[in-house]
Write a protein that holds these residues in place. Structure first.
Motif, mmCIF file in Angstrom:
data_model
loop_
_atom_site.group_PDB
_atom_site.id
_atom_site.type_symbol
_atom_site.label_atom_id
_atom_site.label_comp_id
_atom_site.label_asym_id
_atom_site.label_seq_id
_atom_site.Cartn_x
_atom_site.Cartn_y
_atom_site.Cartn_z
ATOM 1 N N ARG A 3 -24.108 -24.501 -33.605
ATOM 2 C CA ARG A 3 -24.054 -24.124 -32.200
ATOM 3 C C ARG A 3 -23.542 -22.696 -32.111
ATOM 4 N NH1 ARG A 3 -19.625 -24.773 -28.716
ATOM 5 N NH2 ARG A 3 -20.248 -24.181 -26.645
ATOM 6 N N ARG A 4 -24.353 -21.841 -31.564
ATOM 7 C CA ARG A 4 -23.941 -20.444 -31.416
ATOM 8 C C ARG A 4 -23.299 -20.268 -30.055
ATOM 9 N NH1 ARG A 4 -27.591 -16.487 -34.850
ATOM 10 N NH2 ARG A 4 -27.875 -17.913 -36.539
ATOM 11 N N ARG A 27 -10.481 -7.438 -37.214
ATOM 12 C CA ARG A 27 -11.617 -6.608 -36.799
ATOM 13 C C ARG A 27 -11.576 -5.199 -37.399
ATOM 14 N NH1 ARG A 27 -16.738 -7.212 -35.797
ATOM 15 N NH2 ARG A 27 -17.500 -5.616 -34.439
ATOM 16 N N PRO A 28 -10.466 -4.453 -37.349
ATOM 17 C CA PRO A 28 -10.475 -3.112 -37.940
ATOM 18 C C PRO A 28 -10.746 -3.140 -39.438
ATOM 19 C CG PRO A 28 -8.627 -3.337 -36.440
ATOM 20 C CD PRO A 28 -9.240 -4.702 -36.602
ATOM 21 N N ARG A 29 -10.226 -4.129 -40.159
ATOM 22 C CA ARG A 29 -10.460 -4.233 -41.596
ATOM 23 C C ARG A 29 -11.933 -4.494 -41.884
ATOM 24 N NH1 ARG A 29 -10.525 -8.154 -45.735
ATOM 25 N NH2 ARG A 29 -9.865 -7.247 -47.689
ATOM 26 N N LEU A 30 -12.554 -5.339 -41.083
ATOM 27 C CA LEU A 30 -13.971 -5.626 -41.253
ATOM 28 C C LEU A 30 -14.794 -4.355 -41.068
ATOM 29 C CD1 LEU A 30 -16.272 -7.657 -41.644
ATOM 30 C CD2 LEU A 30 -16.257 -7.971 -39.176
ATOM 31 N N ASP A 31 -14.474 -3.576 -40.051
ATOM 32 C CA ASP A 31 -15.205 -2.346 -39.803
ATOM 33 C C ASP A 31 -15.014 -1.351 -40.950
ATOM 34 O OD1 ASP A 31 -16.144 -3.344 -37.436
ATOM 35 O OD2 ASP A 31 -14.628 -2.355 -36.205
ATOM 36 N N ARG A 32 -13.806 -1.211 -41.448
ATOM 37 C CA ARG A 32 -13.522 -0.286 -42.542
ATOM 38 C C ARG A 32 -14.212 -0.757 -43.820
ATOM 39 N NH1 ARG A 32 -8.164 -0.068 -42.270
ATOM 40 N NH2 ARG A 32 -7.892 -1.762 -43.738
ATOM 41 N N ALA A 140 -24.882 -5.717 -52.895
ATOM 42 C CA ALA A 140 -24.174 -4.908 -51.893
ATOM 43 C C ALA A 140 -24.725 -5.197 -50.507
ATOM 44 C CB ALA A 140 -24.300 -3.422 -52.223
ATOM 45 N N TYR A 141 -26.031 -5.322 -50.406
ATOM 46 C CA TYR A 141 -26.646 -5.625 -49.116
ATOM 47 C C TYR A 141 -26.349 -7.068 -48.697
ATOM 48 C CZ TYR A 141 -28.963 -1.306 -50.307
ATOM 49 O OH TYR A 141 -29.209 -0.023 -50.673
ATOM 50 N N ALA A 142 -26.332 -7.987 -49.651
ATOM 51 C CA ALA A 142 -25.984 -9.376 -49.341
ATOM 52 C C ALA A 142 -24.529 -9.470 -48.883
ATOM 53 C CB ALA A 142 -26.219 -10.257 -50.562
ATOM 54 N N TYR A 143 -23.661 -8.713 -49.516
ATOM 55 C CA TYR A 143 -22.246 -8.691 -49.155
ATOM 56 C C TYR A 143 -22.071 -8.154 -47.734
ATOM 57 C CZ TYR A 143 -17.249 -7.714 -49.514
ATOM 58 O OH TYR A 143 -15.906 -7.681 -49.306
ATOM 59 N N LEU A 144 -22.777 -7.091 -47.411
ATOM 60 C CA LEU A 144 -22.689 -6.513 -46.079
ATOM 61 C C LEU A 144 -23.212 -7.499 -45.028
ATOM 62 C CD1 LEU A 144 -21.948 -4.034 -44.442
ATOM 63 C CD2 LEU A 144 -24.262 -3.181 -44.812
ATOM 64 N N ALA A 145 -24.313 -8.158 -45.321
ATOM 65 C CA ALA A 145 -24.855 -9.146 -44.388
ATOM 66 C C ALA A 145 -23.883 -10.304 -44.199
ATOM 67 C CB ALA A 145 -26.201 -9.665 -44.889
ATOM 68 N N ALA A 146 -23.249 -10.755 -45.260
ATOM 69 C CA ALA A 146 -22.292 -11.853 -45.149
ATOM 70 C C ALA A 146 -21.071 -11.439 -44.341
ATOM 71 C CB ALA A 146 -21.874 -12.327 -46.539
ATOM 72 N N MET A 147 -20.632 -10.188 -44.494
ATOM 73 C CA MET A 147 -19.475 -9.705 -43.733
ATOM 74 C C MET A 147 -19.795 -9.617 -42.249
ATOM 75 S SD MET A 147 -17.582 -6.738 -45.921
ATOM 76 C CE MET A 147 -18.277 -5.601 -44.781
ATOM 77 N N CYS A 148 -20.974 -9.125 -41.930
ATOM 78 C CA CYS A 148 -21.325 -8.910 -40.527
ATOM 79 C C CYS A 148 -21.709 -10.209 -39.825
ATOM 80 C CB CYS A 148 -22.472 -7.921 -40.433
ATOM 81 S SG CYS A 148 -21.998 -6.273 -40.941
ATOM 82 N N CYS A 149 -22.388 -11.073 -40.496
ATOM 83 C CA CYS A 149 -22.931 -12.264 -39.849
ATOM 84 C C CYS A 149 -22.217 -13.538 -40.238
ATOM 85 C CB CYS A 149 -24.417 -12.404 -40.181
ATOM 86 S SG CYS A 149 -25.364 -10.980 -39.649
ATOM 87 N N GLY A 150 -21.501 -13.534 -41.324
ATOM 88 C CA GLY A 150 -20.840 -14.742 -41.791
ATOM 89 C C GLY A 150 -21.845 -15.693 -42.399
ATOM 90 N N ASN A 152 -22.480 -18.743 -41.517
ATOM 91 C CA ASN A 152 -23.196 -19.555 -40.531
ATOM 92 C C ASN A 152 -23.709 -18.731 -39.362
ATOM 93 O OD1 ASN A 152 -22.710 -21.936 -41.949
ATOM 94 N ND2 ASN A 152 -20.656 -22.079 -41.085
ATOM 95 N N GLY A 153 -23.778 -17.415 -39.537
ATOM 96 C CA GLY A 153 -24.270 -16.566 -38.465
ATOM 97 C C GLY A 153 -23.234 -16.309 -37.387
ATOM 98 N N GLY A 154 -21.978 -16.676 -37.630
ATOM 99 C CA GLY A 154 -20.963 -16.557 -36.603
ATOM 100 C C GLY A 154 -20.119 -15.317 -36.697
ATOM 101 N N GLY A 155 -20.267 -14.528 -37.759
ATOM 102 C CA GLY A 155 -19.488 -13.317 -37.909
ATOM 103 C C GLY A 155 -18.173 -13.586 -38.577
ATOM 104 N N GLY A 156 -17.486 -12.526 -38.881
ATOM 105 C CA GLY A 156 -16.166 -12.641 -39.498
ATOM 106 C C GLY A 156 -16.229 -12.434 -40.989
ATOM 107 N N ASP A 157 -15.053 -12.360 -41.568
ATOM 108 C CA ASP A 157 -14.927 -12.123 -42.995
ATOM 109 C C ASP A 157 -15.106 -13.442 -43.741
ATOM 110 O OD1 ASP A 157 -14.549 -10.714 -45.289
ATOM 111 O OD2 ASP A 157 -12.362 -10.553 -45.084
ATOM 112 N N VAL A 158 -16.014 -13.460 -44.685
ATOM 113 C CA VAL A 158 -16.270 -14.683 -45.436
ATOM 114 C C VAL A 158 -15.780 -14.500 -46.847
ATOM 115 C CG1 VAL A 158 -18.217 -15.406 -44.046
ATOM 116 C CG2 VAL A 158 -18.617 -13.966 -46.002
ATOM 117 N N GLY A 159 -15.584 -15.555 -47.536
ATOM 118 C CA GLY A 159 -15.071 -15.513 -48.901
ATOM 119 C C GLY A 159 -16.150 -15.185 -49.913
ATOM 120 N N VAL A 160 -16.682 -13.989 -49.851
ATOM 121 C CA VAL A 160 -17.712 -13.589 -50.799
ATOM 122 C C VAL A 160 -17.137 -12.751 -51.900
ATOM 123 C CG1 VAL A 160 -19.723 -13.800 -49.356
ATOM 124 C CG2 VAL A 160 -18.400 -11.733 -49.234
#
Length: 160
Positions: A3-4, A27-32, A140-150, A152-160
């Motif tokens: 559920r989004r 949020r600031p850490r994710l952006d950096r 690197a691109y997979a890591y960036l996608a996981a950071m931005c989208c999570g 489950n597509g919900g965003g946030g920092d994931v354990g990658v």
């Protein structure tokens, strides 16, 4: 299904989903971190030695053109086939960061062998290290996608 949650508007104000905050401590850490990953992905595209590899191996290292074309360069192709297939599963078993760090180490090994390697075996090993480093670039691109989208597509920092 997942559920989004979408922001709701109430009397001119946007409200966030339950349990989420507009600005949080992460949020600031994710952006950096995202900026660092983007800069790294950009800088990975600069490979000044690639167009000059064959002349370097023939003129400076003293290998014959036949040896370079038949015994050294094909190793990269076959090693790439293996490493590109294995990069994702290895990242799933360990972590994406681990694959990125190992790939960076392989790139250093590539440069070291280019400078100090003397035999065809060294140059073949250099090509294998190059293939491993190139395969890790995808992570690197997979890591960036996981950071931005999570995950489950919900965003946030994931354990990658």
């Amino acid at each position: 299904g997942v559920r989004r949650c979408r922001p709701r508007r109430r009397r001119g104000r946007a409200t966030m989903c339950p349990g989420s905050a507009a600005v949080g401590p992460h949020r600031p850490r994710l952006d950096r971190t995202a900026l660092h990953v983007c800069a790294c992905a950009f800088l990975m595209q600069f490979k000044p030695s690639e167009p000059h590899l064959v002349p370097y191996l023939t003129d400076i290292k003293g290998f014959s053109t036949h040896a370079v074309n038949r015994e050294i360069l094909p190793v990269s192709l076959y090693a790439s086939l293996v490493f590109f297939v294995l990069a994702g599963p290895i990242a799933s078993l360990t972590s994406t960061k681990t694959v990125l760090l190992v790939g960076a180490g392989c790139k250093l090994v590539t440069r070291g062998l280019l400078l100090w390697g003397r035999t065809i075996r060294d140059m073949r090993t250099m090509q294998v290290a190059f293939a491993a480093g190139a395969a890790s670039d995808l992570m690197a691109y997979a890591y960036l996608a996981a950071m931005c989208c999570g995950e489950n597509g919900g965003g946030g920092d994931v354990g990658v």
